[in-house]
Design an enzyme around this catalytic site. Sequence first.
Site, PDB file in Angstrom:
ATOM      1  N   SER A 141       0.690  -1.281   0.028  1.00 25.05           N
ATOM      2  CA  SER A 141      -0.138   0.446   0.434  1.00 25.05           C
ATOM      3  C   SER A 141       1.151   1.273   0.205  1.00 25.05           C
ATOM      4  O   SER A 141       1.928   1.137   0.161  1.00 25.05           O
ATOM      5  CB  SER A 141      -0.659   0.189   1.713  1.00 25.05           C
ATOM      6  OG  SER A 141      -1.344   1.237   1.879  1.00 25.05           O
ATOM      7  N   TYR A 153      -1.187  -0.424  10.308  1.00 25.92           N
ATOM      8  CA  TYR A 153      -1.172  -1.224   8.914  1.00 25.92           C
ATOM      9  C   TYR A 153      -0.392  -0.824   7.967  1.00 25.92           C
ATOM     10  O   TYR A 153       0.924  -2.016   7.011  1.00 25.92           O
ATOM     11  CB  TYR A 153      -2.560  -0.668   8.178  1.00 25.92           C
ATOM     12  CG  TYR A 153      -2.662  -0.942   6.938  1.00 25.92           C
ATOM     13  CD1 TYR A 153      -3.660  -2.297   6.998  1.00 25.92           C
ATOM     14  CD2 TYR A 153      -2.565  -0.156   6.042  1.00 25.92           C
ATOM     15  CE1 TYR A 153      -4.158  -1.902   5.617  1.00 25.92           C
ATOM     16  CE2 TYR A 153      -3.306  -0.152   4.734  1.00 25.92           C
ATOM     17  CZ  TYR A 153      -3.199  -0.800   4.037  1.00 25.92           C
ATOM     18  OH  TYR A 153      -4.384  -1.043   3.225  1.00 25.92           O
ATOM     19  N   ALA A 154       0.822   1.087   8.119  1.00 27.03           N
ATOM     20  CA  ALA A 154       1.513   1.245   7.275  1.00 27.03           C
ATOM     21  C   ALA A 154       2.756  -0.303   7.875  1.00 27.03           C
ATOM     22  O   ALA A 154       3.730  -0.349   6.638  1.00 27.03           O
ATOM     23  CB  ALA A 154       1.687   2.396   8.203  1.00 27.03           C
ATOM     24  N   ALA A 156       2.822  -3.210   8.712  1.00 28.97           N
ATOM     25  CA  ALA A 156       2.747  -4.440   7.935  1.00 28.97           C
ATOM     26  C   ALA A 156       2.986  -4.414   6.439  1.00 28.97           C
ATOM     27  O   ALA A 156       3.142  -5.421   5.935  1.00 28.97           O
ATOM     28  CB  ALA A 156       0.908  -5.100   8.184  1.00 28.97           C
ATOM     29  N   LYS A 157       2.369  -2.521   5.448  1.00 29.73           N
ATOM     30  CA  LYS A 157       2.662  -2.914   3.968  1.00 29.73           C
ATOM     31  C   LYS A 157       4.144  -2.916   3.981  1.00 29.73           C
ATOM     32  O   LYS A 157       4.410  -3.190   2.665  1.00 29.73           O
ATOM     33  CB  LYS A 157       1.523  -1.912   3.469  1.00 29.73           C
ATOM     34  CG  LYS A 157       0.270  -2.432   4.237  1.00 29.73           C
ATOM     35  CD  LYS A 157      -0.224  -3.370   2.467  1.00 29.73           C
ATOM     36  CE  LYS A 157      -2.129  -4.272   2.708  1.00 29.73           C
ATOM     37  NZ  LYS A 157      -1.928  -5.073   2.776  1.00 29.73           N
TER      38      LYS A 157
HETATM   39  P1  NAI Z   1     -12.024  -5.062   1.198  1.00 28.92           P
HETATM   40  O1  NAI Z   1     -12.302  -5.136   3.023  1.00 28.92           O
HETATM   41  O2  NAI Z   1     -12.712  -4.742   0.150  1.00 28.92           O
HETATM   42  O3  NAI Z   1     -11.146  -7.139   0.997  1.00 28.92           O
HETATM   43  C1  NAI Z   1     -10.375  -7.832   1.946  1.00 28.92           C
HETATM   44  C2  NAI Z   1     -11.279  -8.789   1.814  1.00 28.92           C
HETATM   45  O4  NAI Z   1      -9.644 -10.162   2.898  1.00 28.92           O
HETATM   46  C3  NAI Z   1     -11.590  -8.951   2.473  1.00 28.92           C
HETATM   47  O5  NAI Z   1     -12.805 -10.118   1.277  1.00 28.92           O
HETATM   48  C4  NAI Z   1     -12.534  -9.717   3.766  1.00 28.92           C
HETATM   49  O6  NAI Z   1     -13.191 -10.925   4.019  1.00 28.92           O
HETATM   50  C5  NAI Z   1     -10.379 -10.866   3.600  1.00 28.92           C
HETATM   51  N1  NAI Z   1     -10.260 -10.970   4.519  1.00 28.92           N
HETATM   52  C6  NAI Z   1      -9.828 -10.422   5.860  1.00 28.92           C
HETATM   53  N2  NAI Z   1      -9.611 -10.512   6.536  1.00 28.92           N
HETATM   54  C7  NAI Z   1      -9.083 -12.520   6.064  1.00 28.92           C
HETATM   55  C8  NAI Z   1      -8.647 -13.695   6.560  1.00 28.92           C
HETATM   56  N3  NAI Z   1      -7.640 -13.786   7.659  1.00 28.92           N
HETATM   57  N4  NAI Z   1      -8.471 -14.739   5.685  1.00 28.92           N
HETATM   58  C9  NAI Z   1      -8.988 -14.502   4.765  1.00 28.92           C
HETATM   59  N5  NAI Z   1      -9.919 -13.212   3.978  1.00 28.92           N
HETATM   60  C10 NAI Z   1      -9.520 -12.333   4.653  1.00 28.92           C
HETATM   61  O7  NAI Z   1     -10.369  -4.680   1.568  1.00 28.92           O
HETATM   62  P2  NAI Z   1      -9.834  -3.648   0.158  1.00 28.92           P
HETATM   63  O8  NAI Z   1     -10.028  -2.422  -0.513  1.00 28.92           O
HETATM   64  O9  NAI Z   1     -10.642  -4.800  -1.234  1.00 28.92           O
HETATM   65  O10 NAI Z   1      -8.351  -4.557   0.502  1.00 28.92           O
HETATM   66  C11 NAI Z   1      -7.272  -5.340  -0.453  1.00 28.92           C
HETATM   67  C12 NAI Z   1      -6.433  -5.432  -0.462  1.00 28.92           C
HETATM   68  O11 NAI Z   1      -5.576  -4.000  -1.030  1.00 28.92           O
HETATM   69  C13 NAI Z   1      -5.873  -5.393   1.250  1.00 28.92           C
HETATM   70  O12 NAI Z   1      -4.377  -6.313   1.637  1.00 28.92           O
HETATM   71  C14 NAI Z   1      -5.483  -3.586   1.295  1.00 28.92           C
HETATM   72  O13 NAI Z   1      -4.669  -3.429   2.469  1.00 28.92           O
HETATM   73  C15 NAI Z   1      -4.898  -3.677   0.431  1.00 28.92           C
HETATM   74  N6  NAI Z   1      -4.755  -2.458  -0.256  1.00 28.92           N
HETATM   75  C16 NAI Z   1      -6.307  -1.559  -0.339  1.00 28.92           C
HETATM   76  C17 NAI Z   1      -6.325  -0.535  -1.050  1.00 28.92           C
HETATM   77  C18 NAI Z   1      -7.817   0.555  -0.739  1.00 28.92           C
HETATM   78  O14 NAI Z   1      -7.382   1.378  -1.221  1.00 28.92           O
HETATM   79  N7  NAI Z   1      -8.680  -0.659  -1.276  1.00 28.92           N
HETATM   80  C19 NAI Z   1      -5.371   0.618  -1.269  1.00 28.92           C
HETATM   81  C20 NAI Z   1      -4.088  -0.535  -0.164  1.00 28.92           C
HETATM   82  C21 NAI Z   1      -4.073  -1.177  -0.272  1.00 28.92           C
END
Ligand code: NAI
Length: 252
Positions: A141, A153-154, A156-157
Site C-alpha cells: 500500500s 497497517y503501515a 505491515a505494508k
Molecule cells: P476489502 O475489505 O474490500 O476486502 C478484503 C478481503 O479480505 C475481504 O473479503 C475479507 O473478508 C478478506 N479477509 C480479511 N481477513 C482475512 C483472513 N484472515 N483470511 C482470509 N480473508 C480475509 O479490502 P480491499 O480494499 O479490497 O483491500 C484488498 C487489499 O488491498 C488489502 O490487503 C488492502 O490492505 C490492500 N489495499 C487496499 C487499498 C484501498 O484503497 N482499498 C489501498 C492499498 C492497499
Amino acid sequence: MNQERRTAIVTGGAHGIGAAVAKRLAADGLAVAVLDLDESACAATVDAVTAAGGRALAVGANVADEESVAAAVDRVAAELGAPTVLVNNAGITRDNLLFKMTALDWDSVMNVHLRGAFLMTRAVQKHMVEAKFGRVVNLSSVSALGNRGQANYAAAKAGMQGFTKTLAFELGKFGVTANAIAPGFIETEMTAATAARMGADFEDFKKMAAAEIPVNRVGQPEDIAHTASFLVSDGAGFVSGQVVYVAGGPRD
Ligand code: NAI
C-alpha cells in the site's frame, strides 16, 4: 505451459480488489481459487467467473491460521490443480492514533497481512518449485510510506515489501517471481469503511481524495487487477522483487 492450465489462489477474493483480481485472472485463462474467511461469501465472485466461462472454486479459510491454510492449499491442489500463482490480498485495517491503538489492533493487522502472506506463500511454494514456475503478488500500500492513524497497517505494508524482495531472492532460481503492488486510494468496502469511521460521506471523501491524485480520480479494483494480470503473466518472468505503486501518480 500456458495460462489456461495454471491455477491461481487469490486471498480475500470475496470482495473489492481480490474479487476483481480473481475475475481478471480467470478471464486470462487461469483456474482461480477464491479464498476468503467465509466460503459462502465467495459465491458472487465464483458465479461471475463461471458465468463468463471460467473456472473457479470457493474456499473458506483464515490466512492467519496455519492449519486452515494447509487444508485450503491441499484442497485447491486436489480440486483445481497445483497452484502456481498466488495473490496475497487478504487484508484488514484497525486504524487508530498510536496512543489509542491497542495491542489487539496491532496483532490483528500483523496476523492477517504478514503472517497470512507468510503462511500462504510457504504452503504454495512447494507447488511452484515442483512446477519450476511461480508468480507471487503481494498487496502492499502507499501507506507503507507512513500514514497517520495507521502505525500497524503501515508497518505491515512495509513488511510486505521486505517479504516480497526476500521471496524474489530465494525463489528466483526455481522460475518463481515475487512482486508487490502498492495501491493508492481504491474504491472498495475498505475505503468506504474508512470514510464512515471519519464521519465523512463516501462521495465527498472520494472527491477530496481525487483532488490530490495526479490523474484526478480515485482507483478502481480493476486498476489493480490489470497490474496483477501483467505481473503473473509468462512475459513478466524477468520482473521480480519490485514494488509497483498503482496510485495515479508517483510515490517515493
Ligand atoms: P476489502 O475489505 O474490500 O476486502 C478484503 C478481503 O479480505 C475481504 O473479503 C475479507 O473478508 C478478506 N479477509 C480479511 N481477513 C482475512 C483472513 N484472515 N483470511 C482470509 N480473508 C480475509 O479490502 P480491499 O480494499 O479490497 O483491500 C484488498 C487489499 O488491498 C488489502 O490487503 C488492502 O490492505 C490492500 N489495499 C487496499 C487499498 C484501498 O484503497 N482499498 C489501498 C492499498 C492497499
